[in-house]
Design a protein around this motif. Sequence first.
Motif, PDB file in Angstrom:
ATOM      1  N   GLU A   8      21.214  16.003  43.857  1.00  0.00           N
ATOM      2  CA  GLU A   8      22.153  15.199  43.627  1.00  0.00           C
ATOM      3  C   GLU A   8      21.881  14.331  42.390  1.00  0.00           C
ATOM      4  OE1 GLU A   8      24.787  12.789  46.853  1.00  0.00           O
ATOM      5  OE2 GLU A   8      22.514  13.068  47.325  1.00  0.00           O
ATOM      6  N   GLY A  12      27.632  13.731  41.397  1.00  0.00           N
ATOM      7  CA  GLY A  12      27.903  15.227  42.241  1.00  0.00           C
ATOM      8  C   GLY A  12      26.544  15.828  42.237  1.00  0.00           C
ATOM      9  N   TRP A  13      26.500  17.157  42.420  1.00  0.00           N
ATOM     10  CA  TRP A  13      25.586  17.753  42.578  1.00  0.00           C
ATOM     11  C   TRP A  13      25.267  18.810  41.329  1.00  0.00           C
ATOM     12  CZ3 TRP A  13      22.089  17.888  46.559  1.00  0.00           C
ATOM     13  CH2 TRP A  13      22.442  17.239  47.846  1.00  0.00           C
ATOM     14  N   GLU A  30      28.880  19.120  40.430  1.00  0.00           N
ATOM     15  CA  GLU A  30      30.075  19.600  40.976  1.00  0.00           C
ATOM     16  C   GLU A  30      30.180  18.394  42.406  1.00  0.00           C
ATOM     17  OE1 GLU A  30      31.847  21.912  40.458  1.00  0.00           O
ATOM     18  OE2 GLU A  30      30.887  23.535  39.130  1.00  0.00           O
ATOM     19  N   ALA A  31      31.413  18.689  43.003  1.00  0.00           N
ATOM     20  CA  ALA A  31      31.481  17.844  44.223  1.00  0.00           C
ATOM     21  C   ALA A  31      30.434  18.007  45.255  1.00  0.00           C
ATOM     22  CB  ALA A  31      33.288  17.813  44.599  1.00  0.00           C
ATOM     23  N   ASP A  32      29.989  19.506  45.401  1.00  0.00           N
ATOM     24  CA  ASP A  32      29.183  19.693  46.461  1.00  0.00           C
ATOM     25  C   ASP A  32      28.095  20.696  46.044  1.00  0.00           C
ATOM     26  OD1 ASP A  32      30.016  22.615  47.441  1.00  0.00           O
ATOM     27  OD2 ASP A  32      31.932  21.540  46.908  1.00  0.00           O
ATOM     28  N   ALA A  33      27.058  20.727  46.808  1.00  0.00           N
ATOM     29  CA  ALA A  33      25.874  21.298  46.469  1.00  0.00           C
ATOM     30  C   ALA A  33      26.159  23.166  46.624  1.00  0.00           C
ATOM     31  CB  ALA A  33      24.725  21.133  47.218  1.00  0.00           C
ATOM     32  N   GLU A  34      26.893  23.460  47.328  1.00  0.00           N
ATOM     33  CA  GLU A  34      27.322  25.024  47.772  1.00  0.00           C
ATOM     34  C   GLU A  34      28.041  25.486  46.535  1.00  0.00           C
ATOM     35  OE1 GLU A  34      26.662  28.148  49.110  1.00  0.00           O
ATOM     36  OE2 GLU A  34      25.657  26.279  50.009  1.00  0.00           O
ATOM     37  N   THR A  35      28.863  24.499  45.896  1.00  0.00           N
ATOM     38  CA  THR A  35      29.576  25.149  44.772  1.00  0.00           C
ATOM     39  C   THR A  35      28.623  25.429  43.546  1.00  0.00           C
ATOM     40  OG1 THR A  35      31.515  23.987  45.243  1.00  0.00           O
ATOM     41  CG2 THR A  35      31.486  24.651  42.794  1.00  0.00           C
TER      42      THR A  35
END
Length: 178
Positions: A8, A12-13, A30-35
């Motif tokens: 983080e 973003g991540w 990115e907005a989230d870790a999974e992306t």
Amino acid sequence: MTHYAVFETAIGWAGIAWNDLGLVACHLPEADAETARRSFLRRFPEAREAEVPTRLGGAVAGVQALMRGEKADLSDAPLDLSRTPEFHARVYEIARAIPPGETLTYSEVAVRLGDRLLAQQVGQALGKNPWPIVVPCHRVTGSGGKLGGFSARGGARTKLKLLAIEGAPAAAQGDLFG
């Protein structure tokens, strides 16, 4: 074996991928870790998620600091240049020497390489940079106060955001996208 980790930041991540020789890739926030995870697995399907090794902890801390708007020096983060063309490696070395908050133009980088006419090739090399932030290609701009291109997600707007985070004077100029 290639490993990767996502972490983080203030915006973003982000992530890094590495092997025994050093970093093989970096990923902008990115907005989230999974992306971020999916991005690494598209590029390196065999990669395994792992804890960041101690030798790369400074690179992660530096990226996090830069995303908080702090000055950080990532010039000593080890890179695996084994698959990098020699010209690109020379361009990346020059880009890594640009301090946070400062910029060079594509032409200025070309002059440092010994030939002002190489500016377009400099842009092409930076467009293939697998280590954004660690190799700060966002610090290389067009001539005449223009921002120039940026191949990462979000394009020139992402470049402008990174320059603004670092407090670069180029980010405060008017028409940077011409």
